[in-house]
Scaffold this active site. Structure first.
Site, PDB file in Angstrom:
ATOM      1  N   GLU A   1       9.442 -91.617 -52.777  1.00  0.00           N
ATOM      2  CA  GLU A   1      10.475 -91.416 -53.792  1.00  0.00           C
ATOM      3  C   GLU A   1       9.895 -91.033 -55.155  1.00  0.00           C
ATOM      4  O   GLU A   1      10.523 -91.239 -56.185  1.00  0.00           O
ATOM      5  CB  GLU A   1      11.335 -92.674 -53.898  1.00  0.00           C
ATOM      6  CG  GLU A   1      12.055 -93.005 -52.597  1.00  0.00           C
ATOM      7  CD  GLU A   1      12.894 -94.256 -52.680  1.00  0.00           C
ATOM      8  OE1 GLU A   1      13.895 -94.242 -53.416  1.00  0.00           O
ATOM      9  OE2 GLU A   1      12.552 -95.254 -52.016  1.00  0.00           O
TER      10      GLU A   1
ATOM     11  N   SER B   1      16.773 -94.594 -51.143  1.00  0.00           N
ATOM     12  CA  SER B   1      17.181 -93.186 -51.164  1.00  0.00           C
ATOM     13  C   SER B   1      17.610 -92.670 -49.795  1.00  0.00           C
ATOM     14  O   SER B   1      17.565 -91.473 -49.538  1.00  0.00           O
ATOM     15  CB  SER B   1      16.053 -92.299 -51.721  1.00  0.00           C
ATOM     16  OG  SER B   1      15.852 -92.570 -53.090  1.00  0.00           O
TER      17      SER B   1
ATOM     18  N   SER C   1      22.478 -89.616 -60.058  1.00  0.00           N
ATOM     19  CA  SER C   1      22.453 -91.013 -59.643  1.00  0.00           C
ATOM     20  C   SER C   1      23.739 -91.730 -60.048  1.00  0.00           C
ATOM     21  O   SER C   1      24.473 -91.294 -60.945  1.00  0.00           O
ATOM     22  CB  SER C   1      21.240 -91.729 -60.234  1.00  0.00           C
ATOM     23  OG  SER C   1      20.041 -91.233 -59.695  1.00  0.00           O
TER      24      SER C   1
END
EC number: 6.3.2.4
Length: 319
Positions: free
Chosen positions: A17, A153, A288
């Protein structure tokens, strides 16, 4: 409380990530600079300790996602250094990062959690994958969710709709963790609820974000603009919005999280919010979920989102 002059943001790292972390770090850096802080964005590499020593920041904000950042490692390191930092301490980070453990804690607290089984890769080798997968199919039916027992994620996550797809889903999941979580699929609306703690009081929930995407809300759908549609707040009646917010606050408290967290839920057709995952270091990129909720919260309270981020930094100086 005097505002700290310098905030060191930790972003990057060497895990799956990394790119998300870098984008998160840049976004938060911009917000804190807008709020008047001096901000330094540091990568987690062999120069990290030297640079922290040279900068002597007032507060560190770790934005390392996945392993290292959310498994308690960075938090333990910052405790060794003696620097105040934003986010959960190591214990809470580990509880949230370990999905089977988090599920057990919240189920015991009365939160609806999908039925699941967690198995290590070594057991598949010792007992035989075919026999185990036959048991999985018999117990859970289809669809079933296969995911790494630790990670974020949506990396390595699959929704499996038939038995022949199970082996491939297991292989994908084991690429990200040596333990897999096999979870009964819950059909419904995907919702994310972020929780903030400031120095002034108890944790409170930001407006729930409803996610609408074509297919699995996977890595691509999360971070590529246009793949998903978001509604803030979620398109629910007020009482159901409150239920979702209460679940997220309970998760935040039961998992010993601090300052900032995000809980991912699925609301079924009966109006029951099911806990799916907790994030101790939520993504802060343009797409996000926490930043979207923060913008709406700021609008509703006639403040700038940067002011909310500033309050989070202030909280790190107090507890």
């Amino acid at each position: 409380m005097t505002s700290p002059q310098t905030v060191a943001i930790l972003a990057g790292g060497l895990n799956h990530e990394r790119d998300v972390s870098i984008h998160s770090g840049r976004r938060v850096a911009g917000a804190l600079q807008e709020a008047g802080y001096q901000v330094k964005v540091l990568d987690v590499d062999s120069n990290l300790l030297q640079r922290l020593s040279a900068i002597q920041p007032d507060v560190v904000w770790p934005l390392i996602h996945g392993s290292t950042g959310e498994d308690g490692s960075i938090q333990d390191l910052l405790e060794l250094i003696g620097l105040p930092y934003v986010g959960s301490k190591a214990h809470g980070s580990r509880l949230a990062f370990n999905k089977p453990v988090a599920n057990s804690i919240l189920a015991n607290a009365g939160i609806a959690v999908p039925e699941s089984t967690s198995l290590p890769q070594s057991l598949f080798r010792e007992v035989g994958a075919t026999a185990i997968l036959d048991l999985v199919a018999a117990k859970y039916g289809f669809p079933v969710v296969i995911k790494p027992a630790a990670g974020g994620s949506a990396l390595g996550v699959s929704i499996v709709t038939e038995a022949k797809a199970l082996p491939g889903a297991m292989v994908d999941s084991f690429a990200y963790s040596d333990r897999v979580l096999i979870e009964k699929h819950v059909e419904g609306h995907e919702v994310a609820v972020s929780v903030i703690e400031t120095a002034e009081g108890k944790p409170f929930a930001l407006p729930p974000v409803e996610i609408v995407t074509n297919g699995l809300y996977d890595y691509d759908a999360r971070y590529n603009a246009g793949r998903s549609e978001y509604f803030v707040p979620a398109r629910f009646e007020d009482d159901l919005l409150t239920k979702c917010m209460d679940v997220a606050i309970t998760a935040h408290q039961q998992l010993n999280l601090r300052h900032i967290s995000r809980s991912d839920l699925v609301v079924d057709n009966n109006g029951t919010p099911w806990f799916i995952d907790a994030n101790s270091a939520p993504g802060m990129t343009q797409t996000s979920l926490l930043p979207q909720a923060a913008v709406r919260y700021a609008e509703d309270n006639e403040m700038a989102p940067s002011e909310l981020y500033s309050q989070i930094v202030e909280a790190a100086l107090v507890f």
